[in-house]
Design an enzyme around this catalytic site. Structure first.
Site, mmCIF file in Angstrom:
data_model
loop_
_atom_site.group_PDB
_atom_site.id
_atom_site.type_symbol
_atom_site.label_atom_id
_atom_site.label_comp_id
_atom_site.label_asym_id
_atom_site.label_seq_id
_atom_site.Cartn_x
_atom_site.Cartn_y
_atom_site.Cartn_z
ATOM 1 N N ALA A 170 46.649 -61.117 10.952
ATOM 2 C CA ALA A 170 45.894 -61.730 9.849
ATOM 3 C C ALA A 170 46.217 -61.082 8.497
ATOM 4 C CB ALA A 170 44.391 -61.658 10.125
ATOM 5 N N GLU A 171 46.649 -59.824 8.499
ATOM 6 C CA GLU A 171 47.020 -59.188 7.228
ATOM 7 C C GLU A 171 48.293 -59.818 6.656
ATOM 8 O OE1 GLU A 171 45.319 -57.240 9.480
ATOM 9 O OE2 GLU A 171 43.761 -57.088 7.955
ATOM 10 N N ASN B 85 39.507 -60.770 10.704
ATOM 11 C CA ASN B 85 39.335 -61.053 9.282
ATOM 12 C C ASN B 85 40.158 -62.254 8.819
ATOM 13 O OD1 ASN B 85 41.396 -58.690 9.733
ATOM 14 N ND2 ASN B 85 42.091 -59.747 7.894
ATOM 15 N N ASP C 108 37.613 -57.328 5.291
ATOM 16 C CA ASP C 108 38.288 -57.023 6.563
ATOM 17 C C ASP C 108 37.287 -56.547 7.618
ATOM 18 O OD1 ASP C 108 40.307 -56.658 8.454
ATOM 19 O OD2 ASP C 108 40.825 -54.659 7.740
ATOM 20 N N LYS D 288 33.032 -54.001 12.631
ATOM 21 C CA LYS D 288 33.349 -53.122 11.505
ATOM 22 C C LYS D 288 32.265 -53.105 10.430
ATOM 23 C CE LYS D 288 38.436 -53.313 11.220
ATOM 24 N NZ LYS D 288 39.460 -53.828 10.254
ATOM 25 N N ASN E 120 35.805 -49.060 14.973
ATOM 26 C CA ASN E 120 37.033 -49.861 15.057
ATOM 27 C C ASN E 120 37.319 -50.241 16.511
ATOM 28 O OD1 ASN E 120 39.908 -50.720 14.583
ATOM 29 N ND2 ASN E 120 39.398 -50.073 12.528
ATOM 30 N N CYS F 242 51.973 -47.015 6.487
ATOM 31 C CA CYS F 242 52.761 -46.334 7.524
ATOM 32 C C CYS F 242 53.110 -44.901 7.121
ATOM 33 C CB CYS F 242 54.044 -47.098 7.818
ATOM 34 S SG CYS F 242 53.743 -48.706 8.572
ATOM 35 N N HIS F 243 53.575 -44.734 5.875
ATOM 36 C CA HIS F 243 54.082 -43.421 5.480
ATOM 37 C C HIS F 243 52.986 -42.472 4.994
ATOM 38 C CE1 HIS F 243 58.345 -44.150 6.112
ATOM 39 N NE2 HIS F 243 58.187 -45.350 5.589
HETATM 40 CA CA CA Z 1 42.321 -56.507 9.783
#
Ligand code: CA
Length: 705
Positions: A203-204, A280, A325, A352, A412, A631-632
């Site tokens: 969904a993102e 979301n 979200d 959430k 979560n 990620c980083h």
């Molecule tokens: Ca999400």
């Protein structure tokens, strides 16, 4: 000749690989297929753990008492099995008749002897590393499913595979997604009435969520039910989709809509209802997705479906018109609980959004909804309407707003556990706040196959906290929640930022790991810590327990990946935070110990002489936050799983444009950003990364943390 070799290589690369396959003793699964009766009557064989939440009601409570509060202090490691990965490990192991089936990062499935950890076989679906481009939160897999003589695993790149439990050989493998869309699967399938049920994520990135069911024997698609409506001009798949479309506006289908069911399912065989948790919207910001408002069904909802057909029966939406979200994909628990003298069939969830919900699972009607963490987006749930009462400014339409819980949620994917013995639900909660801002939303551009949140990162970075946004400080903990009294009874503090799944047992015990690698047992009625041991790798996954030949074992999967790194920061200086994937199994008197964690040592690289300006660094910081940090790591503080960019060598810096814009490292899982970033913007990110690297190389190290 060359062509022939190439095509042979291509053929091999596309094959799924099974290795290992030594003698599985004949007492094992072959003559004892997993059936509906066995899963429905799971309490008759507490020695096994046959389905993701052990039972269809997903309580994650074990009736076993061999390990109990009186003897748990002598628990010790029986065996460990290391998995060659430092990516996210979130799986629930399954145990059937002495064999453990456990999944790892990249959707790899292992069969182990449950008493010794000996590898029986390994099934690797060969997920292309490049598919991680579409995975918001690392490449985990939360578990397999058992049925008949098969074990099922859904893969990150959208396939569902059936594997022979004895041999590890693939029997069938089907595509569950539209391969042109950025879908991923990280969740565990469930098998209900001979149908393998699976959802997906994305969904993102801009997808339209759906759940589908496949024939467990043949892999044939039986039904596919969308969670959000498509373009009305194409016609609706069902009356439910027609109803849902009335709650949307604009041209939502252009960006997918979202509503992905990426984790949670439960099943009630008596009511014959399959429960699905949905996620979301796509993008997050409702103003972009559905400009004239609306609830946007069935985002952030619990759906009750007929498992034979996928037909809609009822829904309850936890966050109407979600814009934060606040997914409702979190673990759902079914239980029969007495409320004021009347036993009710309930469904419980701590999504959430920070409210703990108790629903009547026959009708979907709300029984109660109460805050389980500090929250400021809504004041309360109106029990008459079943809707949250939102606070002013929470939708950040006019101005930025610091909101809690954050988009990571008050809770979560980490499973909870319900003990019918104590009547308590053990919720592994987290506490964070987050700045939401989007006053420039009209300038939003949708980028296919990339993160599309619809937030304004510049505005977010310039936000100034005020009194109303002061977030009460909380760290991760287990909240022992009484669903009848509608309150927390006690809490178990973990002291870390992220959290891990929970198991409760009839031995009056609760088990949970944590980011530090500590694995501990507490009394279920009071939360007193009775035992702990170090896994020498971080833990996020939920423990399970089982019995073989009259001896009880407790197992948990270790490893933490990018996901936890986001919360825990830089593991480089702390050897206890090694990220290796590891299955650990404990028993009374177990005398084994896990290998000690190896500290990750990295040499400071020689940096290139590249001139950068303060303005470029500032621009780069915003772009890094929007495109790279997931990620980083925030502030260029990487994890053990994905390169910490401050240690980027001169040679890699020289390839910056080729990697960031042209996709040189796509085969390794690094996305290409040529459609999202200009050359100047890519350079600005490099300037920001170089600035962080230069700071690290100052004689006294980084200036700030
Ligand atoms: Ca999400």
């Amino acid at each position: 000749m060359k062509n022939k070799l190439l095509s042979l290589f291509g053929l091999l690369a596309g094959l799924s690989l099974t290795t290992g396959c030594s003698d599985i003793s004949d007492k094992r699964a072959a003559d004892n297929p997993v059936t509906a009766e066995r899963i429905i009557n799971a309490d008759n064989e507490p020695e096994n753990w046959l389905s993701n939440g052990r039972t269809y009601d997903e309580q994650r409570f074990s009736p076993l008492t061999g390990i109990n509060e009186a003897n748990v202090s002598s628990l010790g490691l029986a065996w460990h099995f290391d998995i060659d990965t430092n990516r996210a490990m979130e799986a629930t192991p399954l145990i059937a008749d002495g064999v453990m089936y456990v999944t790892a990062a990249w959707s790899v499935l292992y069969a182990l002897d449950a008493t010794t950890g000996k590898l029986l076989w390994k099934y690797d679906p060969q997920v292309p590393k490049s598919w991680s481009t579409y995975a918001c939160c690392d490449v985990p897999n939360r578990g397999a499913a058992l049925w008949g003589d098969k074990v099922y695993v859904a893969t990150l790149d959208g396939y569902l595979a059936a594997v022979n439990t004895q041999t590890g050989k693939e029997i069938w493998k089907v595509d569950t997604i539209d391969r042109m869309a950025p879908f991923t699967i990280t969740g565990a399938p469930r098998v209900v009435k001979g149908k393998v049920i699976i959802g997906n994520g994305g969904a993102e990135y801009g997808v339209r969520g759906f759940v589908s069911a496949f024939d467990a024997e043949t892999g044939d698609l039986i039904w596919k039910t969308y969670t959000v409506p498509g373009n009305p001009a194409d016609g609706f798949e069902s009356d439910a989709m027609r109803m849902a479309a009335d709650t949307w506006s604009g041209e939502w289908w252009e960006m997918g809509g979202g509503g992905t069911a990426w984790d949670s399912f439960a099943y009630d065989p008596e009511l014959d209802l399959l429960y699905v948790g949905t996620g979301n919207g796509s993008p997050w910001n409702r103003e972009i997705r559905s400009p004239d408002g609306g609830d946007n069904l069935f985002l952030c909802s619990i759906l009750a479906l007929r498992p034979d057909t996928g037909e809609y029966v009822w829904h309850y939406q936890t966050t109407p018109g979600d814009t934060w979200d606040y997914t409702s994909t979190q673990h759902m628990i079914l239980a029969d609980i007495e409320f004021g003298g009347e036993v009710r069939k309930v469904l419980m969830q701590a999504p959430k959004n920070g409210f703990y919900y108790v629903l009547d699972r026959e009708t979907g009607k709300l029984i109660s909804g109460d805050a389980y963490v500090p929250l400021n987006w809504a004041s309360h749930i109106d029990l008459e309407t079943g809707r949250p009462v939102e606070t002013e400014g929470a939708r950040y339409e006019e101005n930025y707003k610091i909101i809690f819980p954050s988009s990571w949620g008050g809770h979560n994917w980490q499973p909870m556990s319900y003990s019918p013995q104590t009547g308590l639900v053990y919720v592994p909660l987290i506490g964070q706040s987050e700045t939401f801002a989007s006053t420039s939303w009209k300038d939003f551009a949708f980028f296919e196959n990339h993160l599309n949140l619809g937030l304004d990162h510049k505005e977010i970075s310039e936000a100034v906290p005020d009194e109303s946004s002061e977030h009460p400080f909380i760290t991760a903990r287990i909240s022992a929640w009484d669903p009848v009294a509608r309150k927390e009874v006690f809490r178990i503090e973990s002291g870390s930022g992220w959290n891990a799944g929970v198991l409760s047992t009839a031995g009056n015990l609760v088990f949970q790991g944590e980011a530090s690698g500590e694995f501990a047992a507490y009394t279920a009625d009071t939360g007193e810590q009775l035992w702990s041991s170090y896994a020498n790798t971080g833990i996020m996954a939920p423990p399970v327990t089982f019995e073989v030949d009259g001896e009880q074992y407790v197992s948990v999967v270790g490893g933490w990946g990018i996901h936890m790194g986001v919360f825990e920061g830089d593991p480089i200086d702390d050897s206890s935070r090694d990220a290796i994937g590891r299955v650990l199994t404990y028993k009374l008197g177990g005398a084994s110990s896990p290998p000690s964690a190896s500290a990750i040592t990295r040499l400071l690289p020689e940096l290139p002489e590249i001139a950068t300006t303060a303005e470029q660094i500032k621009v780069g910081e915003l772009l890094y936050g929007a495109r790279c940090s997931w990620c980083h790591g925030t502030g260029v503080r990487g994890t053990a799983s994905v390169p910490d960019l401050r240690y980027t060598s001169k040679e890699i810096h020289d390839m910056w444009t080729a990697i960031v814009l042209d996709g040189a490292y796509v085969p390794l899982g690094m996305p290409m950003f040529n459609e999202v970033l200009t050359e100047e913007e890519a350079f600005a990110i490099q300037a920001y990364v170089l600035d962080a690297a230069r700071e690290l190389q100052l004689p006294d190290g980084p200036l700030t943390d």
